[in-house]
Design a protein around this motif. Structure first.
Motif, PDB file in Angstrom:
ATOM      1  N   GLU B  56       1.247  -1.216   0.406  1.00  0.00           N
ATOM      2  CA  GLU B  56       0.117  -0.437  -0.111  1.00  0.00           C
ATOM      3  C   GLU B  56       1.223   1.674  -0.418  1.00  0.00           C
ATOM      4  OE1 GLU B  56      -2.497   0.240   3.329  1.00  0.00           O
ATOM      5  OE2 GLU B  56      -4.118   1.815   3.102  1.00  0.00           O
ATOM      6  N   VAL B  70      -1.076   4.230  -8.118  1.00  0.00           N
ATOM      7  CA  VAL B  70      -2.389   4.603  -8.262  1.00  0.00           C
ATOM      8  C   VAL B  70      -2.645   6.310  -8.847  1.00  0.00           C
ATOM      9  CG1 VAL B  70      -3.606   6.816  -6.672  1.00  0.00           C
ATOM     10  CG2 VAL B  70      -1.785   5.036  -5.579  1.00  0.00           C
ATOM     11  N   LEU B  75      -6.920   5.670  -7.191  1.00  0.00           N
ATOM     12  CA  LEU B  75      -7.508   5.051  -5.758  1.00  0.00           C
ATOM     13  C   LEU B  75      -7.246   3.512  -5.336  1.00  0.00           C
ATOM     14  CD1 LEU B  75      -7.986   8.507  -4.549  1.00  0.00           C
ATOM     15  CD2 LEU B  75      -6.109   7.336  -3.816  1.00  0.00           C
ATOM     16  N   GLN B  76      -8.248   3.105  -6.244  1.00  0.00           N
ATOM     17  CA  GLN B  76      -9.260   1.862  -5.592  1.00  0.00           C
ATOM     18  C   GLN B  76      -8.697   0.599  -6.318  1.00  0.00           C
ATOM     19  OE1 GLN B  76     -10.802   1.465  -2.811  1.00  0.00           O
ATOM     20  NE2 GLN B  76     -10.143   3.917  -2.184  1.00  0.00           N
ATOM     21  N   GLN B  78      -9.197   0.641  -9.582  1.00  0.00           N
ATOM     22  CA  GLN B  78     -10.080   0.768  -9.906  1.00  0.00           C
ATOM     23  C   GLN B  78      -9.863  -0.011 -11.599  1.00  0.00           C
ATOM     24  OE1 GLN B  78      -9.512   3.576  -8.725  1.00  0.00           O
ATOM     25  NE2 GLN B  78     -11.226   4.759  -9.423  1.00  0.00           N
ATOM     26  N   ARG B  87      -7.846  -2.509 -13.952  1.00  0.00           N
ATOM     27  CA  ARG B  87      -8.117  -2.902 -12.770  1.00  0.00           C
ATOM     28  C   ARG B  87      -7.821  -3.969 -12.081  1.00  0.00           C
ATOM     29  NH1 ARG B  87     -11.104  -6.940 -10.405  1.00  0.00           N
ATOM     30  NH2 ARG B  87     -11.772  -7.617 -12.535  1.00  0.00           N
ATOM     31  N   ALA B  89      -7.544  -4.033  -8.542  1.00  0.00           N
ATOM     32  CA  ALA B  89      -8.277  -4.990  -7.167  1.00  0.00           C
ATOM     33  C   ALA B  89      -8.697  -6.078  -7.357  1.00  0.00           C
ATOM     34  CB  ALA B  89      -9.142  -3.590  -6.692  1.00  0.00           C
ATOM     35  N   TYR B 163      -2.770  -5.326  -3.946  1.00  0.00           N
ATOM     36  CA  TYR B 163      -3.814  -5.153  -5.235  1.00  0.00           C
ATOM     37  C   TYR B 163      -4.614  -6.496  -4.751  1.00  0.00           C
ATOM     38  CZ  TYR B 163      -3.035  -0.665  -6.804  1.00  0.00           C
ATOM     39  OH  TYR B 163      -2.124   0.164  -7.029  1.00  0.00           O
ATOM     40  N   LEU B 166      -7.270  -5.872  -1.870  1.00  0.00           N
ATOM     41  CA  LEU B 166      -8.514  -4.575  -2.610  1.00  0.00           C
ATOM     42  C   LEU B 166     -10.328  -4.833  -3.045  1.00  0.00           C
ATOM     43  CD1 LEU B 166      -6.798  -1.646  -4.366  1.00  0.00           C
ATOM     44  CD2 LEU B 166      -7.529  -1.767  -1.966  1.00  0.00           C
ATOM     45  N   PHE B 168     -13.690  -4.549  -4.860  1.00  0.00           N
ATOM     46  CA  PHE B 168     -13.644  -3.542  -6.013  1.00  0.00           C
ATOM     47  C   PHE B 168     -15.636  -3.769  -6.094  1.00  0.00           C
ATOM     48  CE2 PHE B 168     -14.336  -3.589 -10.802  1.00  0.00           C
ATOM     49  CZ  PHE B 168     -14.099  -2.347 -11.086  1.00  0.00           C
ATOM     50  N   SER B 270     -18.308  -7.898  -8.584  1.00  0.00           N
ATOM     51  CA  SER B 270     -17.851  -7.276  -7.306  1.00  0.00           C
ATOM     52  C   SER B 270     -16.879  -8.519  -6.728  1.00  0.00           C
ATOM     53  CB  SER B 270     -18.969  -7.201  -6.418  1.00  0.00           C
ATOM     54  OG  SER B 270     -19.524  -8.541  -5.857  1.00  0.00           O
ATOM     55  N   SER B 273     -15.600  -7.322  -1.485  1.00  0.00           N
ATOM     56  CA  SER B 273     -16.958  -7.175  -1.323  1.00  0.00           C
ATOM     57  C   SER B 273     -18.073  -7.642  -0.435  1.00  0.00           C
ATOM     58  CB  SER B 273     -16.759  -5.545  -2.106  1.00  0.00           C
ATOM     59  OG  SER B 273     -17.935  -6.056  -3.080  1.00  0.00           O
TER      60      SER B 273
END
Lengths: 305, 274
Positions: B56, B70, B75-76, B78, B87, B89, B163, B166, B168, B270, B273
């Motif tokens: 990170e 980034v 930032l995420q 994505q 992407r 993540a 990553y 993370l 998404f 997704s 999450s």
């Protein structure tokens, strides 16, 4: 003296177990051995001599079945949709007849559409036909029953079962516009000539290079990430086809492998390679032939039929 | 006397036996301890967290000559459809690591300019079966090539762990009906009359990816998917397993690329999450 000896044995075994692998990892050495990479074992930098025949498809060469989006919106279309569901998710939509983890589309690739992948559209117009396995003339329904008994390792649906009707309806819809009683190009499996020179050891090497990353090191396939059904079907073991099925014949399996495997690289294996892999897979354990007694299966495990 | 001698003998042999058993037991214990230290400890959550935090740090701030990830990858993680950056993540850590290794590899040193396939599009061209060479694979992207060369092995590992953890959530976009229908047909059934398998048969149902070899297609920017297929067709990317994707990319028309990318952009997807 004995103590001394034991101490050194201990130290040596500790060194072997703990220090050596770590040292190898630290050096950044990859641990893949040379045995599984025949191109490195006997490096062939001379002029190429083995020529492989590769299949190139020109437009219009094979029959093109209708699109799924074109299934009619009536009762017939409903039956076609049901047949398609059974075909691609047999364990869900024909649960009472399926005995293992395979689907119809595990062998009849791409929903029964792929030429040289046992397409349905080429089979429908050929039935009823004489079959050497049963020594009788069989209809397509009886042939589907055999699929369920052997390749699905399950129970044959009766001729009036809704599942059977749906499957035959799907087959009929898929072969819309195909001629009847004609050997269409792409029918069944491609030809692989007979040979006596089969070697499961070579087959194991080919398996490790070209099959293992999908079908798994133990050949038991890989399940979906949500745990339902198989992403890559099992090649042997409890959830695979049984010893009475067509793919248990070495040359038939070699034909299937040559024409279809790996996915997206059909006809990339030579006849010899596909036969070697086929006999390697033939040697593995799988459910017994339901038409053969348990004792026979115990004493002659690889007698197909 | 006799009996006591027997007892003595049996005692001695018992001691001998005990010593042998203790030897084996100690061996077992030692191997068990080694097993614990080697296999259990490295994958404990603490060290994973350490790797993730280090990754990170590197991804957000960069270090020395290494720029941060980034600005291009979001930032995420994505991705950025505008510059066709993917992407990251929720991708498989081994996949991310392999791509970074392939970026860092010098194509001039690894690629031998032997044309393996005689591309005269006659009925049955001949390929040379004994010239099968397993290249380690390279991937062309000027920015990433320079960047990956200054990353250390630990950096790659840390970034991959960061990553892959993370979360998404894709935001499905609307496309016209015909595009989606054609895209779905290609994604679920491929083009069997041309020997082209479906995308889902390897990339997983719904293009959600499968394992370390088959990356997800859902949730990737449309521009990235199209750009990668173009790179395969142009020969700028050849780090796929058994050259499967190269063979498949050769079969895809420009329309196919757009349709199938749109289909996957239309799916809800997704990862990591609730």
């Amino acid at each position: 003296m004995k103590r001394f000896f034991l101490k050194w044995v201990l130290i040596f075994s500790f060194y072997n177990m703990a220090v050596l692998p770590v040292a190898a990892q630290e050096l950044g050495q990859t641990l893949d051995s040379l045995e599984v990479r025949p191109s490195l074992v006997n490096s062939r930098l001379s002029l190429p001599t083995q020529l492989t025949q590769v299949h190139v498809i020109s437009p219009g060469e094979y029959f093109a079945p209708p699109l799924v989006a074109d299934i009619p919106d009536d009762r017939f279309g409903d039956m076609v949709r049901m047949g398609r569901n059974i075909f691609i998710k047999t364990g869900v939509y024909a649960k009472r007849y399926a005995g293992n983890g395979l689907n119809c589309s595990s062998c009849h690739l791409q929903e029964g559409r792929k030429p040289h992948g046992i397409p349905l559209w080429a089979a429908y117009g050929r039935y009823p036909m004489y079959r050497h396995k049963t020594r009788t003339v069989v209809t397509i329904e009886e042939r589907i029953q055999d699929c369920f008994i052997y390749s699905m390792d399950g129970i044959a649906p009766t001729l009036d079962a809704p599942e059977m009707k749906a499957l035959v309806t799907y087959t009929k819809w898929l072969s819309k516009g195909a001629p009847v009683g004609v050997d269409l190009p792409g029918r069944g499996l491609p030809n692989v000539s007979r040979t006596q020179d089969l070697d499961p050891k070579r087959g194991k090497i080919v398996y490790e290079i070209r099959c293992e990353f999908c079908h798994g090191k133990d050949g038991k396939g890989q399940k979906h990430t949500n745990g339902e059904g198989y992403m890559f079907p099992p090649l042997w073991g409890r959830n695979s086809y049984n010893k009475g099925s067509g793919l248990q014949r070495v040359r038939t399996l070699a034909k299937f492998i040559k024409g279809n495997m790996p996915l997206g690289a059909s006809f990339s294996l030579t006849n010899q390679e596909s036969l070697d892999v086929a006999i390697y897979i033939w040697l593995q354990d799988r459910p017994r032939n339901p038409k053969m007694s348990q004792a026979m299966d115990f004493f002659f495990p690889n007698m197909a039929r | 006397m006799k009996s006591s001698g027997n007892i003595k003998r049996s005692l001695v042999s018992g001691i001998k036996k005990i010593s042998i058993w203790t030897f084996f037991l100690s061996l077992l214990a030692v191997s068990f301890v080694i097993f614990l230290t080697q296999s259990v400890l490295p994958v404990s959550s603490d060290s994973q967290d350490l790797h993730r935090l280090a990754g990170e740090q590197l991804a957000l701030n960069g270090r020395g000559k290494i720029p941060a990830c980034v600005p291009c990858h979001g930032l995420q993680g994505q991705g950025n459809a505008g510059i066709a950056s993917p992407r990251l993540a929720g991708l498989h850590p081994e996949y991310i690591k392999k791509q970074l290794e392939d970026y860092a590899r010098n194509p001039l040193k690894t690629r031998a300019f032997v044309e393996p396939i005689a591309r005269d599009y006659v009925k049955t061209p001949r390929t040379y079966g004994d010239l099968t060479v397993f290249t380690p694979g390279t991937r062309y992207a000027p920015k990433m090539n320079e960047l990956a060369k200054i990353l250390s092995v630990d950096d790659r590992h840390n970034l991959a762990i960061y990553y892959s953890k993370l979360a998404f959530v894709a935001s499905p976009k609307a496309y016209d009906f015909e595009t989606l229908e054609r895209g779905e047909d290609l994604a679920l059934r491929g083009k069997p009359e041309y020997g082209l398998p479906s995308c889902d048969s390897c990339h997983g149902p719904g293009g959600q990816g499968f394992g370390a070899i088959f990356p997800p297609l859902a949730g990737q920017p449309v521009t990235y998917i199209i750009a990668q297929i173009n790179q395969w067709q142009a020969g700028k990317r050849d780090n796929d397993h058994l050259a499967l994707m190269r063979n498949i990319a050769d079969q895809l028309t420009d329309g196919d690329k757009v349709n199938v990318a749109a289909y996957y952009d239309n799916l809800s997807y997704s990862v990591n999450s609730e």
